[in-house]
Motif scaffolding. Structure first.
Motif, short mmCIF file in Angstrom:
data_model
loop_
_atom_site.label_atom_id
_atom_site.label_comp_id
_atom_site.label_asym_id
_atom_site.label_seq_id
_atom_site.Cartn_x
_atom_site.Cartn_y
_atom_site.Cartn_z
N THR A 187 19.57 11.30 11.90
CA THR A 187 20.10 11.53 13.24
C THR A 187 21.59 11.81 13.20
O THR A 187 22.09 12.66 13.94
N LEU A 233 21.37 12.43 21.20
CA LEU A 233 21.32 12.05 19.78
C LEU A 233 22.20 10.83 19.51
O LEU A 233 21.84 9.96 18.69
N ASP A 239 12.76 11.22 19.86
CA ASP A 239 12.51 12.37 18.99
C ASP A 239 11.94 13.54 19.79
O ASP A 239 12.34 14.70 19.62
#
Length: 452
Positions: free
Chosen positions: A188, A164, A410
């Motif tokens: 995010t 991430l 993603d």
């Protein structure tokens, strides 16, 4: 450079997805370790010690009452006042030493019932000990498996956090060049904070579980039972847990055996209460060695002289029996009998309740085990492979310039997030197996004796 990044990402996702699903080869001495901890840990041995204590006490419960030996010094008759002159002519020579012996005779069957009641209590402690063994081993194994599952989950969460952070850097650079929206960057960042909080929470749980494990680990040698050994042990027993749970097998479960022994004990106590209202006896015999008095002194008002003793001064003996009559207790015997009858009925209903509870809990756990097993297979054979395939497709599309790398990230993040859930599903599967084996008394190694 783009192809090189794709290869790195593919390698990373494959390692993350399969790193937690491969178990090492379990050692074959797990049964020896189980025997060791069950024999040495006080949590397990206490009930068996109580059972042994009552078993030995029962051997003393039917001993016959000891005889009573008595001694007394007697002087008859007793005159009012303080005059104790035994030389008066109208006083028979009853002074002497008396020896006696007596023996209580309990009503037939009373002592035998007391012995059987103690044996029933010993049996209750034994079955309670067997049940505690299963619960103890189940809790121990659950702790080891839960710690391993959380450690793998933390590993995945930390790697997810790294992905991430890489993703947010990529999105930030693309946002600067107007290729990405600011909202994506903010989402995010939020996801990173959520993962961070989850890592903290799982670390807290992990520390608690490890501390709880000390309760078990202090009573095993330097080679503790490992997760791989437990899974191998449970895998061998898992093959037999779907066998039908019949009334016969239910009656062999320790908690049902406990209820059965408790009912038998109540019946024995009821019979003992009935005997308590029957008379007890005591027989005795006594012997009195009288004091010799060859003459008496006549102390009349006109003459003082030694007179012959017309009294026969022989020794005395007596024998007899005393009986305890249940005069007062017998008036309340109906209330006691009714109480005992209700107690027996209550214990019978408790036994039936335990049968139904065990059967219901067993069936519910079977469904949980099947469900977790099906979900685990779906994760491993369908869900995760599909997500991995989608990641490869997305990266292939990115390499051709048809999509953005952020879209591939993603999918990678979603795959790693699901991978972190896999370990808890595996744990719930084995927890169901543990409960099924515990309920049916099949968790312990065959032939183990831990009550010695």
């Amino acid at each position: 450079m783009r192809i090189h990044n794709i290869h790195i990402l593919l390698y990373t996702i494959i390692i993350y997805c399969f790193s937690g699903s491969i178990f090492g080869e379990g050692k074959k001495n797990i049964e020896g370790k189980i025997n060791e901890i069950l024999k040495t840990h006080p949590e397990v041995s206490l009930k068996f010690l109580e059972a042994k204590e009552k078993e030995f006490r029962s051997k003393h419960a039917d001993v016959y009452p000891d005889p009573k030996i008595g001694f007394s010094y007697r002087s008859y008759p007793y005159r009012s006042g303080l005059n104790t002159d035994r030389a008066r002519p109208d006083t028979p020579g009853m002074t002497g030493k008396e020896y006696s012996i007596s023996q209580e005779i309990p009503f037939p069957g009373k002592l035998d019932l007391e012995k059987r009641i103690l044996l029933s209590e010993s049996e209750l402690d034994y079955w309670s000990g067997v049940w505690i063994q299963n619960e103890f081993l189940k809790s121990y194994f659950e702790l080891v498996l839960s710690i391993a599952a959380i450690e793998r989950e933390l590993f995945d969460l930390e790697n997810l956090q790294k992905q991430l952070r890489t993703k947010v850097k990529l999105e930030s650079s693309q946002y600067i060049t107007n290729q990405f929206k600011l909202s994506n960057v903010l989402k995010t960042n939020n996801a990173i904070e959520k993962i961070k909080d989850k890592i903290i929470e799982r670390n807290i749980v992990l520390k608690e579980l490890k501390q709880s494990l000390e309760f078990y680990g202090n009573h095993i040698d330097t080679n503790p039972i490992k997760e791989e050994e437990i899974i191998e042990y449970l895998s061998n027993k898992e093959k037999f847990i779907e066998q039908e749970l019949t009334q016969l097998t239910i009656s062999q479960i320790p908690i049902i055996q406990y209820a059965e022994a408790n009912q038998v004990k109540a019946i024995q106590e009821s019979k003992k209460d009935e005997i308590l209202h029957f008379p007890d006896f005591e027989v005795f015999i006594s012997y009195m060695e009288r004091r010799r008095k060859p003459f008496l002194l006549d102390s009349g008002p006109l003459n003082v002289a030694i007179m012959d003793n017309p009294e026969y001064a022989g020794d005395l003996w007596s024998a007899g029996v005393t009986v305890r009559l249940p005069v007062w207790s017998l008036s309340k015997v109906d209330d006691l009998n009714q109480s005992n009858a209700l107690k027996i009925t209550r214990l019978q209903k408790e036994k039936e309740k335990e049968r139904k509870r065990i059967q219901s809990e067993y069936q519910a756990t079977i469904e949980s085990w099947r469900g977790n097993l099906e979900r685990l297979k779906n994760f491993q054979s369908s869900l995760l492979p599909t997500l991995q395939k989608n990641v490869k497709t997305s990266l292939s599309s990115y390499s051709k310039g048809e999509s953005a790398l952020g879209e591939s990230y993603d999918l990678i993040v979603e795959t790693l997030e699901l991978q972190s859930q896999l370990h808890q599903i595996q744990f719930r599967r084995w927890a169901s197996v543990l409960k099924l084996l515990q309920l049916t008394n099949h968790l312990l190694p065959e032939g183990g004796k831990y009550e010695d």
